[in-house]
Design a protein around this motif. Structure first.
Motif: not given
Length: 643
Positions: A168-173, A215-219, A304-312
């Protein structure tokens, strides 16, 4: 605007965040402490703002425990399993983007099986049952995915690790075509994989079976690549939220710092790295603030990593949203001056071109911040196990960086301080064994003198006192006391102007901030066990701290008392009384001060002055009143009721 930006930049370096060097030092110390704290079955990761190198006022300590004996895989590609490990497969079909369900494949642990619930004929790990396993007296409160202490000072998150990057986060790469983040950083982040923390999507029909993909480590690694201006901009946004927005009762707790982090990560990807310069700090801050208003207005904040996830999504609506937008727009009209509503900033005459940027003052500011840093709270997580000592020795020998050597040297000193006390506790059977223990303990004591100026020497003096070598103990006390001069400071206190002038900063500066601790810090004498506590104190439990000069005069009193040097022990008692009366190197914490009166009461009782002893013990009880669990082990306090 450029001059104001530079002025604000220097002010934040001096008073709030620290210099770039200070931030790097905090990060290095956290990394070393994480490495030394990690055990066979779990890895420690300092996370949150402090893990990123930002120690903001009022922020807590966030620590993630990654369980090493549990593996999560998106696809199970092998039928071979390590019988000592637990395996879960990742299921995302029924979850919102950014969340997953963990299906149990294999486990040798009955406790892990009991933490699962049945869903569609399979066993899925329950985040609620999982968290309950880690609730205890020290951390009795559930706080989101964490367990926390009652004061909310420390959040502990036990989490699971997948070595593989989630689909689900592959697009970030491949998403970013800018210069940030670079390919090397991306590779490191994707190679690490992701974590899973025990919390589901609020309102989901199977919320307790869901786990948030973290993604705490990545962030954290991304923020490590920030320029200092980026980090200061991030700090300003956090100050704006905590000290300004959240002070409005209508807006409190509608936003969280993770939203701000997400916004600054997106903006960092969108603009050229060359934009983040000290003379552009205010425009960068206003750009982030403007983006925050946009996100709230349109109720969209993509992960940031999974844009489909709208935090709001379903987070801020109705009247709350109206109040929040109105508040943000009012603040935005003040421009950058909106941050002056923060008490951290408003009490200082802002921001002129005369902001002190002298390197000696910046060095002292870094030293002050380091002495009050939560890094030292983390030291309590270290243990005296052999592998900790071995790890430090290996790093000191193999590391090429002098700064890293000094940091490992500091932590080795702390580990040795714990190690010597545990060795001294062990029972002995033969004289040969006793001799070996004596020498081993002594060697650890000699290695424990490098984390501050005197506490290691006082612990060594305690060793000789327990061995009834009173003259040798007295010599060490006099040597350590000679180091307790006015140019030193106790942890947690501010460096005065006089101290700034007295400390030969030119010499110390070349040593580095961490190395300087050995020359300027007077730390409390910390008894991790009761092995070195003088028996006259009648303390059977551990974890007590006594101010250094107080302990010096008390131990000197005991030595002269046992040698029947009446004049000398009366002089030591007088010095002890004066030290307490003058509050000399006693710090601001109540517990060490309470122990000071306890030492004084003990000395007075030994001399037969029970009336004065009762007064001293009464002061101990007054100071320890908020900490009743510390009063019980102090057995001499019974004098209060017995007289």
């Amino acid at each position: 605007m450029a001059d104001l930006s530079i002025s604000l930049y220097h002010y934040l370096c001096k008073n709030i965040v620290g210099t770039e060097n200070h931030v790097k030092t905090i990060r290095l110390m956290n990394t070393v402490c994480d490495h030394l704290s990690s055990e066979d079955n779990r890895v420690y990761i300092t996370s949150g703002s402090f893990g990123e190198g930002l120690e903001m006022r009022g922020s807590d300590i966030d620590i993630m425990f990654v369980l090493k004996r549990i593996e999560v895989n998106e696809k199970i590609i092998s039928h071979f399993f390590n019988p000592k490990k637990t395996y879960f497969s990742l299921k995302t079909e029924d979850t919102k983007p950014g969340f997953a369900m963990l299906c149990l494949i294999s486990s040798p642990s009955h406790q892990m099986v009991d933490s699962c619930e049945t869903y569609r004929m399979d066993n899925y790990l329950s985040n609620a049952l999982f968290k309950k396993r880690y609730l205890n007296e020290a951390s009795p409160v559930e706080h989101g995915p964490c367990v926390s202490d009652t004061d909310g000072l420390t959040d502990l998150a036990h989490c699971l690790h997948s070595k593989f990057w989630v689909k689900s986060a592959s697009g970030w790469i491949s998403r970013s075509n800018k210069l940030w983040p670079n390919e090397s950083t991306k590779q490191i982040i994707t190679n690490y994989g992701v974590l899973f923390v025990p919390i589901g999507d609020k309102g989901s029909p199977h919320e307790e079976l869901e786990w948030r993909i973290s993604f705490s480590v990545g962030e954290k690694l991304l923020i490590y690549t920030f320029s200092h201006t980026q980090l200061l901009c991030y700090a300003l946004m956090k100050i704006l939220l905590k000290d300004v927005i959240n002070t409005n009762s209508k807006c409190k707790d509608l936003l969280c710092s993770y939203y701000l982090k997400t916004i600054i990560l997106w903006i960092s990807e969108e603009v050229q790295p060359s934009v983040w310069t000290p003379d552009n700090l205010i425009p960068c801050f206003m750009r982030c603030f403007s983006r925050l208003i946009y996100c709230v207005q349109y109720q969209v904040c993509p992960h940031y990593f999974i844009p489909e996830n709208n935090l709001f999504e379903n987070k801020i609506g109705g009247l709350d949203r109206v109040n929040l937008i109105d508040t943000l727009r009012v603040l935005f009209r003040y421009g950058w001056r909106c941050i002056l509503f923060s008490k951290q900033i408003s009490h200082v005459p802002i921001l002129s071109n005369n902001v002190q940027n002298d390197q000696s003052f910046l060095y002292y500011d870094d030293l002050n911040k380091l002495l009050k840093s939560s890094t030292f709270v983390r030291v309590t997580s270290l243990t005296d196990k052999h592998y900790n000592f071995s790890r430090v020795v290996h790093k000191i020998i193999s590391c090429n960086s002098k700064k890293l050597k000094f940091i490992h040297d500091y932590f080795m000193s702390m580990v040795c301080n714990l190690k010597c006390q545990s060795i001294y506790l062990r029972s002995t059977i033969r004289n040969k064994n006793q001799y070996i223990q004596h020498k081993t303990c002594l060697s650890y004591l000699l290695m424990s003198i490098n984390h501050d100026t005197v506490s290691g020497w006082f612990m060594l003096a305690s060793f000789f006192y327990k061995e009834k070598q009173y003259k040798e103990c007295g010599i060490l006390i006099l040597y350590a006391l000679s180091k307790c001069t006015l140019d030193k400071l106790i942890r947690g206190t501010e460096l005065s102007i006089t101290q700034r002038l007295l400390v030969k900063w030119n010499l110390i500066y070349k040593q580095g901030v961490v190395r300087s601790l050995k020359f300027v810090l007077l730390d409390n004498v910390i008894f991790a066990t009761s092995a070195f506590i003088p028996m006259e104190l009648l303390i059977e439990e551990s974890g007590y701290e006594i101010p250094p000069v107080v302990y010096a005069h008390f131990l000197s009193f005991l030595c002269h008392y046992h040698m029947n040097n009446v004049r000398a022990y009366r002089n030591s008692l007088r010095d002890l009384q004066l030290t307490i009366a003058e509050d000399y190197f006693m710090g601001k914490d109540k517990c060490p001060k309470a122990l000071s009166y306890y030492c004084l009461g003990t000395a007075l009782q030994l001399m037969g002055d029970n009336v004065s002893a009762q007064i001293a013990f009464t002061e101990t009880v007054k100071l320890l009143y908020p900490y009743p669990f510390l009063i019980r082990p102090l057995k001499r306090l019974s004098i209060i009721t017995s007289l």
